[in-house]
Scaffold this motif. Structure first.
Motif, short mmCIF file in Angstrom:
data_model
loop_
_atom_site.label_atom_id
_atom_site.label_comp_id
_atom_site.label_asym_id
_atom_site.label_seq_id
_atom_site.Cartn_x
_atom_site.Cartn_y
_atom_site.Cartn_z
N PHE A 41 0.43 9.48 -6.61
CA PHE A 41 0.64 8.04 -6.75
C PHE A 41 1.97 7.71 -6.08
O PHE A 41 2.97 8.37 -6.31
CB PHE A 41 0.70 7.65 -8.22
N PHE A 42 1.93 6.73 -5.24
CA PHE A 42 3.16 6.21 -4.64
C PHE A 42 3.40 4.83 -5.21
O PHE A 42 2.49 4.01 -5.24
CB PHE A 42 3.03 6.10 -3.11
N GLY A 43 4.61 4.58 -5.65
CA GLY A 43 4.95 3.25 -6.13
C GLY A 43 4.91 2.24 -5.01
O GLY A 43 4.76 2.59 -3.84
N GLY A 44 5.04 0.99 -5.36
CA GLY A 44 4.99 -0.07 -4.38
C GLY A 44 6.13 0.01 -3.37
O GLY A 44 7.16 0.63 -3.63
N ARG A 45 5.93 -0.58 -2.25
CA ARG A 45 6.94 -0.69 -1.21
C ARG A 45 7.02 -2.16 -0.81
O ARG A 45 6.03 -2.88 -0.88
CB ARG A 45 6.59 0.16 0.01
N PRO A 46 8.19 -2.62 -0.35
CA PRO A 46 8.32 -4.05 -0.04
C PRO A 46 7.49 -4.51 1.15
O PRO A 46 7.15 -5.68 1.24
CB PRO A 46 9.81 -4.23 0.24
N THR A 47 7.13 -3.62 2.06
CA THR A 47 6.33 -4.02 3.22
C THR A 47 5.22 -3.01 3.46
O THR A 47 5.34 -1.84 3.11
CB THR A 47 7.18 -4.11 4.51
N GLN A 48 4.17 -3.48 4.09
CA GLN A 48 3.06 -2.59 4.45
C GLN A 48 3.53 -1.56 5.46
O GLN A 48 3.13 -0.40 5.41
CB GLN A 48 1.91 -3.41 5.01
N ASP A 49 4.41 -1.97 6.37
CA ASP A 49 4.94 -1.03 7.36
C ASP A 49 5.65 0.14 6.68
O ASP A 49 5.47 1.29 7.08
CB ASP A 49 5.92 -1.74 8.30
N MET A 50 6.41 -0.13 5.65
CA MET A 50 7.12 0.94 4.96
C MET A 50 6.13 1.91 4.31
O MET A 50 6.29 3.13 4.41
CB MET A 50 8.08 0.38 3.91
N GLN A 57 2.22 8.12 8.65
CA GLN A 57 2.62 8.40 10.02
C GLN A 57 2.67 9.92 10.23
O GLN A 57 3.05 10.67 9.33
CB GLN A 57 3.98 7.77 10.30
N SER A 58 2.31 10.38 11.43
CA SER A 58 2.21 11.82 11.69
C SER A 58 3.48 12.58 11.34
O SER A 58 3.41 13.68 10.81
CB SER A 58 1.87 12.07 13.16
N LYS A 59 4.64 12.01 11.59
CA LYS A 59 5.90 12.72 11.36
C LYS A 59 6.50 12.44 9.99
O LYS A 59 7.58 12.93 9.68
CB LYS A 59 6.91 12.35 12.44
N ALA A 60 5.81 11.69 9.16
CA ALA A 60 6.36 11.33 7.85
C ALA A 60 6.48 12.54 6.94
O ALA A 60 5.56 13.36 6.84
CB ALA A 60 5.48 10.27 7.18
N ASP A 73 -0.45 6.13 14.88
CA ASP A 73 1.00 6.03 15.06
C ASP A 73 1.36 4.94 16.05
O ASP A 73 2.32 4.18 15.85
CB ASP A 73 1.58 7.36 15.51
N GLN A 74 0.59 4.83 17.14
CA GLN A 74 0.85 3.79 18.14
C GLN A 74 0.62 2.40 17.55
O GLN A 74 1.41 1.48 17.79
CB GLN A 74 -0.04 4.00 19.37
N MET A 75 -0.46 2.23 16.78
CA MET A 75 -0.73 0.93 16.15
C MET A 75 0.38 0.58 15.16
O MET A 75 0.78 -0.58 15.06
CB MET A 75 -2.08 0.94 15.43
N LEU A 76 0.89 1.58 14.45
CA LEU A 76 1.96 1.35 13.48
C LEU A 76 3.21 0.81 14.16
O LEU A 76 3.80 -0.17 13.71
CB LEU A 76 2.26 2.65 12.73
N VAL A 77 3.60 1.41 15.26
CA VAL A 77 4.78 0.96 16.00
C VAL A 77 4.52 -0.42 16.59
O VAL A 77 5.38 -1.30 16.54
CB VAL A 77 5.16 1.98 17.10
N LEU A 91 -4.00 -5.44 13.40
CA LEU A 91 -3.52 -4.06 13.57
C LEU A 91 -3.50 -3.33 12.23
O LEU A 91 -3.92 -2.17 12.13
CB LEU A 91 -2.14 -4.05 14.21
N CYS A 92 -3.01 -4.00 11.19
CA CYS A 92 -2.96 -3.37 9.86
C CYS A 92 -4.37 -3.09 9.33
O CYS A 92 -4.61 -2.04 8.72
CB CYS A 92 -2.18 -4.25 8.89
#
Length: 145
Positions: A41-50, A57-60, A73-77, A91-92
């Motif tokens: 479980f991951f808690g909330g984040r302020p943005t979808q990007d975060m 992301q591959s390097k996360a 990864d390209q769509m994320l950037v 994109l999202c």
């Protein structure tokens, strides 16, 4: 090279990946390679990007599954820098579909945090990341007479 969307049955096994999962630091996360299925479980984040950057992301460092997808990864950037709200929304949505189709994750829900206070609660500060002021409500709030 890891093929797009390959997970535990692909070229990189959970055992080979376990060093990255151990970044999270507790016994459960550092032993993902020992179970055919794991939950987290991951808690909330302020943005979808975060959220997408930290978890998929591959390097996360918190990419638990492992999910490696260059197009994702390209769509994320691209979405991160997109000023047009409709294009960013598309994109999202495409990234979400990619996670659903190719990622090693099942997302049954997205948690929504709902907190309520009254006029007699002092010290309350809303926190969009976690419920109860990020877990600090009991130590930072007080009842006012």
């Amino acid at each position: 090279m890891i093929e797009s969307g390959r997970i535990a049955t692909g070229k990189l096994s959970r055992r080979e990946f376990s060093g990255r999962a151990a970044v999270l630091g507790d016994a459960y996360c550092s032993r993902y390679d020992q179970w055919p299925f794991a939950a987290s479980f991951f808690g909330g984040r302020p943005t979808q990007d975060m959220t997408l950057s930290l978890e998929y992301q591959s390097k996360a460092a918190w990419n638990e599954f492992p999910f490696f997808n260059e197009k994702f990864d390209q769509m994320l950037v691209q979405a991160r820098g997109e000023l047009d709200a409709d294009k960013r929304k598309k994109l999202c949505a495409d990234m979400g579909q990619t996670l659903s189709d190719e990622g090693g994750v099942i997302l049954p829900i997205f948690s929504d945090f709902i907190d309520a206070t009254g006029p007699q609660v002092g010290g309350w500060v809303a926190d969009g990341n976690q419920e109860l002021m990020g877990g600090y409500a009991l130590s930072k709030c007080r009842l006012q007479a």
